[in-house]
Design a protein around this motif. Structure first.
Motif, PDB file in Angstrom:
ATOM      1  N   TYR A   1       0.835  -1.203   0.000  1.00  0.00           N
ATOM      2  CA  TYR A   1       0.000   0.000   0.000  1.00  0.00           C
ATOM      3  C   TYR A   1       0.872   1.257   0.000  1.00  0.00           C
ATOM      4  O   TYR A   1       0.573   2.239  -0.686  1.00  0.00           O
ATOM      5  CB  TYR A   1      -0.935  -0.002   1.200  1.00  0.00           C
ATOM      6  CG  TYR A   1      -2.167  -0.863   1.042  1.00  0.00           C
ATOM      7  CD1 TYR A   1      -2.900  -0.860  -0.148  1.00  0.00           C
ATOM      8  CD2 TYR A   1      -2.620  -1.678   2.067  1.00  0.00           C
ATOM      9  CE1 TYR A   1      -4.031  -1.638  -0.297  1.00  0.00           C
ATOM     10  CE2 TYR A   1      -3.755  -2.458   1.931  1.00  0.00           C
ATOM     11  CZ  TYR A   1      -4.453  -2.438   0.753  1.00  0.00           C
ATOM     12  OH  TYR A   1      -5.593  -3.213   0.596  1.00  0.00           O
ATOM     13  N   ASN A   2       1.970   1.231   0.764  1.00  0.00           N
ATOM     14  CA  ASN A   2       2.870   2.387   0.793  1.00  0.00           C
ATOM     15  C   ASN A   2       3.494   2.656  -0.569  1.00  0.00           C
ATOM     16  O   ASN A   2       3.790   3.806  -0.908  1.00  0.00           O
ATOM     17  CB  ASN A   2       3.970   2.178   1.834  1.00  0.00           C
ATOM     18  CG  ASN A   2       3.457   2.225   3.256  1.00  0.00           C
ATOM     19  OD1 ASN A   2       2.366   2.743   3.511  1.00  0.00           O
ATOM     20  ND2 ASN A   2       4.223   1.687   4.183  1.00  0.00           N
ATOM     21  N   LEU A   3       3.691   1.604  -1.353  1.00  0.00           N
ATOM     22  CA  LEU A   3       4.239   1.748  -2.704  1.00  0.00           C
ATOM     23  C   LEU A   3       3.220   2.304  -3.695  1.00  0.00           C
ATOM     24  O   LEU A   3       3.577   2.695  -4.800  1.00  0.00           O
ATOM     25  CB  LEU A   3       4.741   0.394  -3.220  1.00  0.00           C
ATOM     26  CG  LEU A   3       6.005  -0.165  -2.573  1.00  0.00           C
ATOM     27  CD1 LEU A   3       6.211  -1.611  -3.010  1.00  0.00           C
ATOM     28  CD2 LEU A   3       7.226   0.681  -2.950  1.00  0.00           C
ATOM     29  N   GLY A   4       1.932   2.304  -3.288  1.00  0.00           N
ATOM     30  CA  GLY A   4       0.880   2.752  -4.189  1.00  0.00           C
ATOM     31  C   GLY A   4       0.250   1.631  -4.974  1.00  0.00           C
ATOM     32  O   GLY A   4      -0.403   1.866  -5.997  1.00  0.00           O
ATOM     33  N   ILE A   5       0.423   0.386  -4.507  1.00  0.00           N
ATOM     34  CA  ILE A   5      -0.191  -0.782  -5.149  1.00  0.00           C
ATOM     35  C   ILE A   5      -1.470  -1.109  -4.387  1.00  0.00           C
ATOM     36  O   ILE A   5      -1.427  -1.407  -3.189  1.00  0.00           O
ATOM     37  CB  ILE A   5       0.765  -1.981  -5.145  1.00  0.00           C
ATOM     38  CG1 ILE A   5       2.038  -1.651  -5.940  1.00  0.00           C
ATOM     39  CG2 ILE A   5       0.093  -3.219  -5.722  1.00  0.00           C
ATOM     40  CD1 ILE A   5       3.126  -2.709  -5.812  1.00  0.00           C
ATOM     41  N   TYR A   6      -2.599  -1.072  -5.081  1.00  0.00           N
ATOM     42  CA  TYR A   6      -3.902  -1.311  -4.462  1.00  0.00           C
ATOM     43  C   TYR A   6      -4.609  -2.432  -5.214  1.00  0.00           C
ATOM     44  O   TYR A   6      -5.486  -2.179  -6.042  1.00  0.00           O
ATOM     45  CB  TYR A   6      -4.752  -0.036  -4.490  1.00  0.00           C
ATOM     46  CG  TYR A   6      -4.216   1.085  -3.632  1.00  0.00           C
ATOM     47  CD1 TYR A   6      -4.711   1.302  -2.348  1.00  0.00           C
ATOM     48  CD2 TYR A   6      -3.201   1.920  -4.093  1.00  0.00           C
ATOM     49  CE1 TYR A   6      -4.219   2.326  -1.555  1.00  0.00           C
ATOM     50  CE2 TYR A   6      -2.694   2.941  -3.312  1.00  0.00           C
ATOM     51  CZ  TYR A   6      -3.208   3.141  -2.043  1.00  0.00           C
ATOM     52  OH  TYR A   6      -2.708   4.147  -1.253  1.00  0.00           O
ATOM     53  N   PRO A   7      -4.253  -3.683  -4.952  1.00  0.00           N
ATOM     54  CA  PRO A   7      -4.874  -4.790  -5.688  1.00  0.00           C
ATOM     55  C   PRO A   7      -6.365  -4.886  -5.387  1.00  0.00           C
ATOM     56  O   PRO A   7      -6.822  -4.550  -4.287  1.00  0.00           O
ATOM     57  CB  PRO A   7      -4.121  -6.020  -5.181  1.00  0.00           C
ATOM     58  CG  PRO A   7      -3.580  -5.619  -3.853  1.00  0.00           C
ATOM     59  CD  PRO A   7      -3.294  -4.153  -3.946  1.00  0.00           C
ATOM     60  N   ASP A   8      -7.106  -5.347  -6.375  1.00  0.00           N
ATOM     61  CA  ASP A   8      -8.545  -5.545  -6.171  1.00  0.00           C
ATOM     62  C   ASP A   8      -8.799  -6.674  -5.182  1.00  0.00           C
ATOM     63  O   ASP A   8      -9.790  -6.665  -4.455  1.00  0.00           O
ATOM     64  CB  ASP A   8      -9.218  -5.859  -7.513  1.00  0.00           C
ATOM     65  CG  ASP A   8      -9.007  -4.755  -8.515  1.00  0.00           C
ATOM     66  OD1 ASP A   8      -9.778  -3.780  -8.495  1.00  0.00           O
ATOM     67  OD2 ASP A   8      -8.051  -4.843  -9.314  1.00  0.00           O
ATOM     68  N   TRP A   9      -7.917  -7.663  -5.184  1.00  0.00           N
ATOM     69  CA  TRP A   9      -8.038  -8.833  -4.321  1.00  0.00           C
ATOM     70  C   TRP A   9      -6.690  -9.142  -3.685  1.00  0.00           C
ATOM     71  O   TRP A   9      -5.649  -8.921  -4.290  1.00  0.00           O
ATOM     72  CB  TRP A   9      -8.457 -10.075  -5.129  1.00  0.00           C
ATOM     73  CG  TRP A   9      -9.774  -9.991  -5.823  1.00  0.00           C
ATOM     74  CD1 TRP A   9     -10.018  -9.530  -7.088  1.00  0.00           C
ATOM     75  CD2 TRP A   9     -11.036 -10.391  -5.294  1.00  0.00           C
ATOM     76  NE1 TRP A   9     -11.351  -9.625  -7.374  1.00  0.00           N
ATOM     77  CE2 TRP A   9     -11.999 -10.151  -6.296  1.00  0.00           C
ATOM     78  CE3 TRP A   9     -11.447 -10.940  -4.073  1.00  0.00           C
ATOM     79  CZ2 TRP A   9     -13.343 -10.436  -6.115  1.00  0.00           C
ATOM     80  CZ3 TRP A   9     -12.789 -11.223  -3.888  1.00  0.00           C
ATOM     81  CH2 TRP A   9     -13.721 -10.974  -4.895  1.00  0.00           C
ATOM     82  N   TRP A  10      -6.748  -9.687  -2.489  1.00  0.00           N
ATOM     83  CA  TRP A  10      -5.579 -10.303  -1.856  1.00  0.00           C
ATOM     84  C   TRP A  10      -5.830 -11.805  -1.751  1.00  0.00           C
ATOM     85  O   TRP A  10      -6.961 -12.239  -1.492  1.00  0.00           O
ATOM     86  CB  TRP A  10      -5.345  -9.754  -0.448  1.00  0.00           C
ATOM     87  CG  TRP A  10      -4.971  -8.315  -0.379  1.00  0.00           C
ATOM     88  CD1 TRP A  10      -5.804  -7.256  -0.124  1.00  0.00           C
ATOM     89  CD2 TRP A  10      -3.665  -7.755  -0.563  1.00  0.00           C
ATOM     90  NE1 TRP A  10      -5.094  -6.075  -0.137  1.00  0.00           N
ATOM     91  CE2 TRP A  10      -3.783  -6.349  -0.404  1.00  0.00           C
ATOM     92  CE3 TRP A  10      -2.408  -8.305  -0.843  1.00  0.00           C
ATOM     93  CZ2 TRP A  10      -2.686  -5.494  -0.508  1.00  0.00           C
ATOM     94  CZ3 TRP A  10      -1.311  -7.450  -0.952  1.00  0.00           C
ATOM     95  CH2 TRP A  10      -1.463  -6.062  -0.787  1.00  0.00           C
ATOM     96  N   LYS A  11      -4.781 -12.584  -1.948  1.00  0.00           N
ATOM     97  CA  LYS A  11      -4.842 -14.029  -1.716  1.00  0.00           C
ATOM     98  C   LYS A  11      -3.763 -14.346  -0.708  1.00  0.00           C
ATOM     99  O   LYS A  11      -2.573 -14.138  -0.965  1.00  0.00           O
ATOM    100  CB  LYS A  11      -4.627 -14.802  -3.012  1.00  0.00           C
ATOM    101  CG  LYS A  11      -4.779 -16.309  -2.876  1.00  0.00           C
ATOM    102  CD  LYS A  11      -4.572 -16.986  -4.230  1.00  0.00           C
ATOM    103  CE  LYS A  11      -4.692 -18.497  -4.105  1.00  0.00           C
ATOM    104  NZ  LYS A  11      -4.357 -19.181  -5.380  1.00  0.00           N
ATOM    105  N   LEU A  12      -4.184 -14.843   0.469  1.00  0.00           N
ATOM    106  CA  LEU A  12      -3.264 -14.971   1.601  1.00  0.00           C
ATOM    107  C   LEU A  12      -3.428 -16.315   2.288  1.00  0.00           C
ATOM    108  O   LEU A  12      -4.523 -16.892   2.283  1.00  0.00           O
ATOM    109  CB  LEU A  12      -3.526 -13.863   2.624  1.00  0.00           C
ATOM    110  CG  LEU A  12      -3.394 -12.418   2.126  1.00  0.00           C
ATOM    111  CD1 LEU A  12      -3.915 -11.462   3.189  1.00  0.00           C
ATOM    112  CD2 LEU A  12      -1.953 -12.106   1.760  1.00  0.00           C
TER     113      LEU A  12
END
Length: 252
Positions: free
Chosen positions: A143-154
């Motif tokens: 998020y700090n890098l500016g990456i906002y994925p629509d989904w997370w897979k964890l």
């Protein structure tokens, strides 16, 4: 040479289970374009969620299997979700982090331009320390890098871990579609406990489990110990069991 046919049989099993469970418009698959193109062709347009991986399996630092992401996405239907797995750890050496960060940013920007949704799958390397807190740090880093994925897979987290993750996502990206739990080839009974740990967490939308469902059956089929119908039946039944365990935690 047998893998493309195997993947079509896996799809048949998934469709059979989804129909029996009443989830035909609420199910999904993950299939690649290398061995699973026939499966992708068969399911596209049916209203299923479709995740399509782009990473070179096992790569660390991250590499894309088919090269430049922009040249790949130009041929993809918009309903195919870009799935990118990265083996990432907050304690990685700075050059490794920088290299992976740069490629993930490139993927994120390409998805923005093409209109495809992005699912970012994060796994801490097996040879390094692993904890919920480390996963939370990795996600905050993206998020700090500016990456906002629509989904997370964890991987599965503890109940407290899911609560902390929900707070991060709500604060950083309330438009995120949510999280799907990956299986990591865990025994089915372990997944049952992992599902319960995520009970009541609205950010957790479902599970994306592969080898736990079809690993043993696929090996038997490849050795010709079982036939097509037996393979489909075994995987269907495994899938139905996981669906039942998911529903017993109160979130159908």
């Amino acid at each position: 040479a047998s893998i493309p046919r195997l993947k079509l049989l896996l799809l048949a099993a998934a469709e059979a289970a989804a129909k029996e469970a009443g989830l035909e418009q609420r199910s999904g698959i993950r299939a690649d374009g290398t061995y699973g193109q026939s499966s992708l062709n068969a399911i596209t347009g049916k209203g299923w969620w479709i995740g399509r991986p782009i990473e070179l399996p096992g790569s660390r630092p991250l590499r894309l299997e088919h090269g430049n992401i922009g040249s790949q996405l130009i041929d993809w239907p918009l309903e195919h979700v870009v799935k990118c797995l990265v083996f990432y750890h907050p304690a990685d050496p700075a050059p490794l982090r920088a290299e992976q960060d740069a490629l993930l940013l490139e993927v994120w920007q390409a998805c923005n331009k093409s209109g495809h949704e992005l699912l970012l799958e994060v796994i801490l390397p097996a040879t390094m320390p692993r904890s919920d807190e480390l996963y939370l740090r990795a996600i905050s880093r993206f998020y700090n890098l500016g990456i906002y994925p629509d989904w997370w897979k964890l991987p599965p987290l503890s109940a407290d871990g899911w609560t902390a993750l929900s707070e991060i996502i709500e604060r950083r990206d309330p438009h995120c579609r949510g999280v799907v739990i990956l299986g990591l080839d865990a025994p089915a009974e372990q997944l049952r406990a992992d599902f319960k740990a995520a009970a009541g967490q609205t950010v957790v939308k479902g599970f994306a489990v592969g080898r736990t469902l079809f690993g043993d059956a696929s090996r038997a089929w490849l050795k010709h110990d079982i036939d097509d119908a037996q393979l489909v039946a075994r995987i269907r039944d495994n899938y139905l069991q996981l669906i039942a365990w998911w529903r017993e935690r109160g979130q159908a």
